[in-house]
Write a protein that holds these residues in place. Structure first.
Motif, short mmCIF file in Angstrom:
data_model
loop_
_atom_site.label_atom_id
_atom_site.label_comp_id
_atom_site.label_asym_id
_atom_site.label_seq_id
_atom_site.Cartn_x
_atom_site.Cartn_y
_atom_site.Cartn_z
N PRO A 104 0.83 -1.20 0.00
CA PRO A 104 0.00 0.00 0.00
C PRO A 104 0.87 1.26 0.00
O PRO A 104 2.02 1.25 0.47
CB PRO A 104 -0.80 -0.10 1.30
CG PRO A 104 -0.52 -1.43 1.88
CD PRO A 104 0.62 -2.05 1.17
N ASP A 105 0.32 2.35 -0.51
CA ASP A 105 1.09 3.59 -0.65
C ASP A 105 1.69 4.06 0.67
O ASP A 105 2.82 4.54 0.72
CB ASP A 105 0.20 4.70 -1.23
CG ASP A 105 -0.14 4.46 -2.70
OD1 ASP A 105 0.55 3.63 -3.33
OD2 ASP A 105 -1.08 5.09 -3.19
N TRP A 106 0.93 3.91 1.78
CA TRP A 106 1.43 4.42 3.05
C TRP A 106 2.64 3.65 3.53
O TRP A 106 3.53 4.20 4.20
CB TRP A 106 0.33 4.43 4.11
CG TRP A 106 -0.27 3.10 4.42
CD1 TRP A 106 -1.32 2.50 3.77
CD2 TRP A 106 0.12 2.19 5.46
NE1 TRP A 106 -1.61 1.29 4.34
CE2 TRP A 106 -0.75 1.08 5.37
CE3 TRP A 106 1.08 2.23 6.45
CZ2 TRP A 106 -0.65 -0.01 6.25
CZ3 TRP A 106 1.19 1.15 7.32
CH2 TRP A 106 0.32 0.05 7.21
N LEU A 107 2.73 2.37 3.16
CA LEU A 107 3.92 1.60 3.54
C LEU A 107 5.11 1.95 2.64
O LEU A 107 6.26 1.94 3.09
CB LEU A 107 3.62 0.11 3.47
CG LEU A 107 3.04 -0.51 4.73
CD1 LEU A 107 2.74 -1.98 4.53
CD2 LEU A 107 4.00 -0.34 5.91
N LEU A 108 4.83 2.27 1.40
CA LEU A 108 5.91 2.69 0.52
C LEU A 108 6.52 4.01 0.99
O LEU A 108 7.73 4.23 0.84
CB LEU A 108 5.39 2.83 -0.92
CG LEU A 108 4.95 1.52 -1.59
CD1 LEU A 108 4.40 1.80 -2.98
CD2 LEU A 108 6.11 0.53 -1.66
N LEU A 109 5.72 4.87 1.60
CA LEU A 109 6.25 6.10 2.17
C LEU A 109 7.22 5.79 3.31
O LEU A 109 8.27 6.42 3.44
CB LEU A 109 5.10 6.99 2.68
CG LEU A 109 4.18 7.57 1.61
CD1 LEU A 109 2.99 8.28 2.26
CD2 LEU A 109 4.93 8.55 0.71
N SER A 110 6.87 4.82 4.14
CA SER A 110 7.77 4.40 5.21
C SER A 110 9.08 3.88 4.63
O SER A 110 10.17 4.17 5.14
CB SER A 110 7.12 3.32 6.08
OG SER A 110 6.36 3.88 7.13
N TRP A 111 8.99 3.09 3.58
CA TRP A 111 10.19 2.52 2.94
C TRP A 111 11.11 3.63 2.45
O TRP A 111 12.33 3.55 2.58
CB TRP A 111 9.74 1.62 1.79
CG TRP A 111 10.85 0.92 1.07
CD1 TRP A 111 11.50 1.36 -0.03
CD2 TRP A 111 11.42 -0.37 1.38
NE1 TRP A 111 12.44 0.44 -0.44
CE2 TRP A 111 12.41 -0.63 0.42
CE3 TRP A 111 11.18 -1.31 2.38
CZ2 TRP A 111 13.17 -1.81 0.41
CZ3 TRP A 111 11.94 -2.47 2.38
CH2 TRP A 111 12.91 -2.71 1.42
N GLU A 112 10.52 4.67 1.86
CA GLU A 112 11.33 5.77 1.32
C GLU A 112 12.11 6.49 2.41
O GLU A 112 13.20 7.01 2.16
CB GLU A 112 10.43 6.77 0.59
CG GLU A 112 9.83 6.24 -0.70
CD GLU A 112 8.81 7.19 -1.29
OE1 GLU A 112 8.60 8.28 -0.70
OE2 GLU A 112 8.22 6.87 -2.34
#
Length: 313
Positions: free
Chosen positions: A253-261
């Motif tokens: 999900p997009d919100w987890l990709l933000l964490s990854w970044e």
């Protein structure tokens, strides 16, 4: 309310249940092979009546540490802080059974503990339960050991968490009041598909109710989120922190990709080098764990095994 009913309430239920349902017939076909791996259940905290057990999976194909013992992998499942179990009800019961068998087949004693959930408990109780499970295993090697393999190596422990379980695992390794008794035993931590921060100042996402029930108010989240705990560590604590492996699905999900970044530069800034990373190609948030022992999409798990073995040989 059963675990699947609670699962449906999380807001991502449609994709989650479709994913689980897709793997049911595949894992059922491989049930006999999966169940060749011996599994035993133990109570790790006899002061509680519920959610106090752990499952241990024993290798057939051995990986030995330098001391001639068998390395250990703890797996901490997710469930949005308010659901989850080491063993799902039918027809989904083979899920974590397959995960435990996969890593045991690759030479690791694999341990999956249950832990308490919100709203029964709040931060940091779930991480404390996982810590207690690790400590119990270290104090009861003779109890969990079996004659067919070398003794468990309590100085060669890895821990992997997924989703909310990933956050509990991060808190376990980053929050000194919880980590102090287990930190030195971890050869490595594997952070998979979990949040790095809870409060997004840019308001690109919002936390679900169970997250707030467990971690607390927005101000408490700012203090307790893994990123804040990481930044609060001293340079010496950062230096002593176990090796970190980051894992995520390609289609998170997009919100987890933000964490990854943000987690990658945050770790690199404090440790002087970027952490190693694995991306599960073609996977969504749920499918990596359920693909293990299915014969398809297991590559990420094989890479995790390779990373762990490099730290004990």
């Amino acid at each position: 309310m059963d675990i699947i009913s609670k699962f449906v309430e999380t807001g991502v239920a449609a994709i989650n249940l479709r994913t689980l349902a897709a793997f049911v017939p595949i894992l059922d076909e491989r049930k006999a092979e999966i169940e060749k791996i011996e599994r035993k259940t133990f109570v790790y905290d006899d002061k509680r009546r519920t959610r106090n057990e752990l499952d241990v999976y024993y290798p057939l194909n051995l990986t030995l540490t330098k001391g001639g013992k068998t390395p250990i992998l703890f797996f901490v499942y997710g469930g949005g802080y308010n659901s989850g179990s080491k063993e799902f009800p039918e027809p989904f019961s083979m899920g974590y059974r397959a995960l435990g068998s996969f890593f045991a087949q690759h030479g690791f004693i694999t341990i999956i503990p249950d832990y308490r959930l919100t709203p029964e408990v709040k931060f940091p109780a779930s991480s404390e339960d996982i810590r207690d499970a690790v400590n119990w295993v270290c104090a009861n090697v003779d109890v969990i050991g079996v004659p067919s393999i070398p003794a468990p190596d309590v100085d060669a422990i890895f821990i992997m968490g997924h989703s909310a379980g990933d956050v509990h695992t991060k808190m376990l390794s980053l929050y000194p009041p919880v980590s102090s008794t287990v930190h030195a035993r971890f050869k490595g931590v594997i952070w998979s598909g979990g949040s790095w921060f809870m409060v997004d100042e840019k308001k690109r996402f919002r936390m679900e109710v169970p997250t707030m029930q467990y971690i607390g108010s927005q101000e408490q989240q700012k203090e307790r989120e893994p990123r804040a705990l990481w930044n609060a560590l001293s340079d010496e604590q950062i230096k002593d922190h176990p090796d970190i492996l980051l894992v995520r699905a390609e289609r998170e999900p997009d919100w987890l990709l933000l964490s990854w970044e943000e987690i990658i530069p945050d770790i690199e800034k404090r440790r002087g080098e970027a952490p190693q990373m694995i991306i599960g190609k073609g996977h969504n948030h749920i499918s990596p764990n359920w693909a293990l022992c299915s014969g398809e999409g297991e590559e990420w798990g094989e890479e995790v095994v390779k990373w762990m073995k490099a730290r004990i040989n």
